[in-house]
Design a protein around this motif. Structure first.
Motif, mmCIF file in Angstrom:
data_model
loop_
_atom_site.group_PDB
_atom_site.id
_atom_site.type_symbol
_atom_site.label_atom_id
_atom_site.label_comp_id
_atom_site.label_asym_id
_atom_site.label_seq_id
_atom_site.Cartn_x
_atom_site.Cartn_y
_atom_site.Cartn_z
ATOM 1 N N ALA A 204 -9.574 13.924 6.659
ATOM 2 C CA ALA A 204 -9.519 13.889 5.197
ATOM 3 C C ALA A 204 -10.885 13.524 4.625
ATOM 4 C CB ALA A 204 -8.473 12.880 4.735
ATOM 5 N N LYS A 205 -11.257 14.196 3.555
ATOM 6 C CA LYS A 205 -12.506 13.891 2.868
ATOM 7 C C LYS A 205 -12.283 12.884 1.742
ATOM 8 C CE LYS A 205 -14.798 16.788 5.360
ATOM 9 N NZ LYS A 205 -15.738 16.269 6.401
ATOM 10 N N GLU A 206 -11.005 12.703 1.377
ATOM 11 C CA GLU A 206 -10.650 11.756 0.326
ATOM 12 C C GLU A 206 -9.388 11.015 0.751
ATOM 13 O OE1 GLU A 206 -11.131 12.535 -4.112
ATOM 14 O OE2 GLU A 206 -8.953 12.702 -3.876
ATOM 15 N N ILE A 207 -9.467 9.701 0.832
ATOM 16 C CA ILE A 207 -8.324 8.891 1.261
ATOM 17 C C ILE A 207 -7.444 8.583 0.059
ATOM 18 C CG2 ILE A 207 -7.605 6.764 2.401
ATOM 19 C CD1 ILE A 207 -10.395 6.566 3.569
ATOM 20 N N GLN A 208 -6.146 8.829 0.197
ATOM 21 C CA GLN A 208 -5.188 8.530 -0.866
ATOM 22 C C GLN A 208 -4.562 7.167 -0.615
ATOM 23 O OE1 GLN A 208 -4.673 10.507 -3.489
ATOM 24 N NE2 GLN A 208 -6.035 12.123 -2.733
ATOM 25 N N LEU A 209 -4.732 6.229 -1.560
ATOM 26 C CA LEU A 209 -4.196 4.878 -1.426
ATOM 27 C C LEU A 209 -3.537 4.448 -2.726
ATOM 28 C CD1 LEU A 209 -7.201 3.165 0.410
ATOM 29 C CD2 LEU A 209 -5.039 3.902 1.432
ATOM 30 N N GLY A 210 -2.911 3.272 -2.683
ATOM 31 C CA GLY A 210 -2.398 2.653 -3.894
ATOM 32 C C GLY A 210 -3.502 1.795 -4.507
ATOM 33 N N SER A 211 -3.133 0.640 -5.022
ATOM 34 C CA SER A 211 -4.126 -0.231 -5.649
ATOM 35 C C SER A 211 -5.101 -0.790 -4.614
ATOM 36 C CB SER A 211 -3.424 -1.390 -6.365
ATOM 37 O OG SER A 211 -4.376 -2.271 -6.910
ATOM 38 N N CYS A 271 -7.071 6.462 -5.817
ATOM 39 C CA CYS A 271 -5.769 5.820 -6.005
ATOM 40 C C CYS A 271 -4.761 6.878 -6.460
ATOM 41 C CB CYS A 271 -5.855 4.713 -7.040
ATOM 42 S SG CYS A 271 -6.923 3.359 -6.540
ATOM 43 N N GLN A 272 -3.632 6.918 -5.781
ATOM 44 C CA GLN A 272 -2.588 7.887 -6.087
ATOM 45 C C GLN A 272 -1.445 7.159 -6.788
ATOM 46 O OE1 GLN A 272 -0.984 9.786 -2.584
ATOM 47 N NE2 GLN A 272 -0.715 11.731 -3.650
ATOM 48 N N GLU A 273 -1.036 7.659 -7.925
ATOM 49 C CA GLU A 273 -0.057 6.953 -8.748
ATOM 50 C C GLU A 273 1.239 6.667 -8.011
ATOM 51 O OE1 GLU A 273 2.068 7.250 -13.163
ATOM 52 O OE2 GLU A 273 0.548 8.725 -12.557
ATOM 53 N N GLU A 274 1.721 7.621 -7.207
ATOM 54 C CA GLU A 274 2.996 7.411 -6.531
ATOM 55 C C GLU A 274 2.940 6.301 -5.493
ATOM 56 O OE1 GLU A 274 4.599 10.293 -3.859
ATOM 57 O OE2 GLU A 274 2.641 11.124 -3.347
ATOM 58 N N ARG A 275 1.734 5.908 -5.097
ATOM 59 C CA ARG A 275 1.584 4.838 -4.118
ATOM 60 C C ARG A 275 1.474 3.457 -4.766
ATOM 61 N NH1 ARG A 275 -0.587 6.866 1.122
ATOM 62 N NH2 ARG A 275 -0.729 9.139 0.992
ATOM 63 N N LEU A 276 1.407 3.399 -6.086
ATOM 64 C CA LEU A 276 1.313 2.124 -6.786
ATOM 65 C C LEU A 276 2.683 1.474 -6.906
ATOM 66 C CD1 LEU A 276 -1.048 3.179 -9.722
ATOM 67 C CD2 LEU A 276 -1.685 1.818 -7.706
ATOM 68 N N ARG A 277 2.735 0.165 -6.705
ATOM 69 C CA ARG A 277 3.983 -0.564 -6.954
ATOM 70 C C ARG A 277 4.167 -0.741 -8.465
ATOM 71 N NH1 ARG A 277 4.470 -5.802 -2.935
ATOM 72 N NH2 ARG A 277 3.377 -4.956 -1.113
ATOM 73 N N PRO A 278 5.412 -0.926 -8.925
ATOM 74 C CA PRO A 278 5.601 -1.306 -10.330
ATOM 75 C C PRO A 278 4.765 -2.544 -10.646
ATOM 76 C CG PRO A 278 7.704 -0.754 -9.333
ATOM 77 C CD PRO A 278 6.693 -0.765 -8.217
ATOM 78 N N GLU A 279 4.259 -2.635 -11.858
ATOM 79 C CA GLU A 279 3.274 -3.657 -12.222
ATOM 80 C C GLU A 279 3.700 -5.074 -11.840
ATOM 81 O OE1 GLU A 279 0.917 -5.354 -16.183
ATOM 82 O OE2 GLU A 279 2.269 -3.643 -16.355
ATOM 83 N N TYR A 328 2.903 11.081 2.206
ATOM 84 C CA TYR A 328 3.028 9.669 1.839
ATOM 85 C C TYR A 328 4.208 9.082 2.594
ATOM 86 C CZ TYR A 328 3.956 5.526 -1.074
ATOM 87 O OH TYR A 328 4.192 4.245 -1.513
ATOM 88 N N ASN A 329 3.928 8.156 3.484
ATOM 89 C CA ASN A 329 4.948 7.530 4.311
ATOM 90 C C ASN A 329 5.410 6.241 3.644
ATOM 91 O OD1 ASN A 329 6.479 6.336 6.319
ATOM 92 N ND2 ASN A 329 5.016 6.678 7.950
#
Length: 330
Positions: A204-211, A271-279, A328-329
């Motif tokens: 991957a050239k771009e890592i998808q993460l949460g916060s 940062c990928q939105e679906e990987r973020l926890r609710p605030e 996304y696991n």
């Protein structure tokens, strides 16, 4: 208490930490029964990958922690029980909270009741640092308030309280071990470190993460397992709750940069939105106080973060076929 020749049951033995614990117990000469979740594929999870020198010295019991009868059959005639069986993925707990209550609360109750009825010598119950929620102060000691910021953490708080109640009500010999973020070989991409490493090694050239802002106290799996062993062997741990952590924290952003540097690839982070926890569900800071366990058992972490990451990177590189890095696991 020496574990050699003791009849030991490990629930959740097919999982990440459980499989490493089984290996260590076999090395110490315990008579190990590995409790794994029944499935029609006859899969024993990570236990299937163990060297034959471990497999020939363990017995596998397939059942379900949610089923009282299978738990009782597994616990009967055992000396020590390590209870690790649990649903642990936080994102999935938003979708299926009832399953977390069934497995983490009722499953723990089943194990506790069986341990009480069969008068086992000791039960080690596995908690999690997530029960503390976002740190109100650091380092976090065992007196820190508990806060359920996800259905997962709420279910583990309930399980901890059930375990504590059995010690107080029935003198069941329970010790509660509260590991902070464990990582290492065999961990799935549900967790952040394998997510980062597997994406990079897959090209991957771009890592998808949460916060990238939360901080965590990362503990290498061999150190966590040694914590289990020392808590089990020390009689003074009965009736106690003990953190297992390094006492050092690092943000997810800085952790990602460290891993990128160790692997030596040129990648970007997003940062990928679906990987973020609710605030209000995100746990922003975790850092362990390990003074209590160190004073009672002399346990201290042996691995630095760089040492543990290098071993984890090497293992994932050799076993990259286990990872679906483009999905996304949860």
């Amino acid at each position: 208490m020496q574990l050699k020749n003791k009849k030991v049951l490990v629930t959740g033995a097919e999982g990440f930490i459980g499989s490493h614990l089984v290996e260590r117990l076999v090395e110490l000469g315990a008579e190990v029964t590995a409790f794994t979740l029944y499935n029609s594929f006859n899969s024993w999870g990570w236990l299937d990958t163990l060297d034959e020198k471990y497999k020939k010295h363990m017995e596998v019991f397939t059942g379900d922690a949610r089923d009282e009868n299978s738990v009782r059959k597994a616990v009967e005639d055992k000396d020590i029980v390590f209870h690790l069986a649990a649903l642990i993925a936080i994102p999935y707990s938003y979708y299926a909270p009832a399953s977390y209550v069934d497995t983490n609360v009722k499953g723990t109750l089943n194990v506790l009741q069986a341990c009480r009825d069969f008068m086992i010598e000791k039960m080690i119950h596995t908690s999690t640092s997530e029960v503390y929620g976002t740190a109100k102060y650091v380092p976090i000691d065992e007196e820190h308030p508990l806060q359920g910021q996800s259905p997962y953490s709420a279910s583990k708080i309930a399980a901890d309280m059930m375990a504590e109640s059995y010690y107080r009500s029935f003198k069941t010999p329970v010790a509660i071990m509260r590991p902070f973020n464990t990582y290492g070989p065999r961990q799935s991409a549900r967790a952040v470190i394998p997510t980062i490493i597997s994406q990079i090694l897959s090209g991957a050239k771009e890592i998808q993460l949460g916060s990238l802002l939360p901080t965590r106290d990362f503990n290498y799996v061999k150190d966590t397992v040694e914590g289990f062993i020392q808590v089990a062997e020390n009689d003074k741990t009965i009736g106690t709750i003990m953190n297992i952590g390094t006492g050092k924290e690092i943000s997810i952003g800085h952790l990602t940069e460290k891993i990128i540097g160790l692997i030596g690839r040129d990648v970007k982070i997003s940062c990928q939105e679906e990987r973020l926890r609710p605030e209000k569900s995100e746990v922003n800071r975790l850092c362990a106080c390990n003074k209590k366990v160190s004073e009672i058992t002399n346990w201290k972490p042996k691995y630095t973060l760089d040492e543990g990451l290098k071993e984890t990177i090497d293992w994932i590189e050799k076993n990259i076929h286990y990872f679906k890095s483009d999905i996304y696991n949860v």
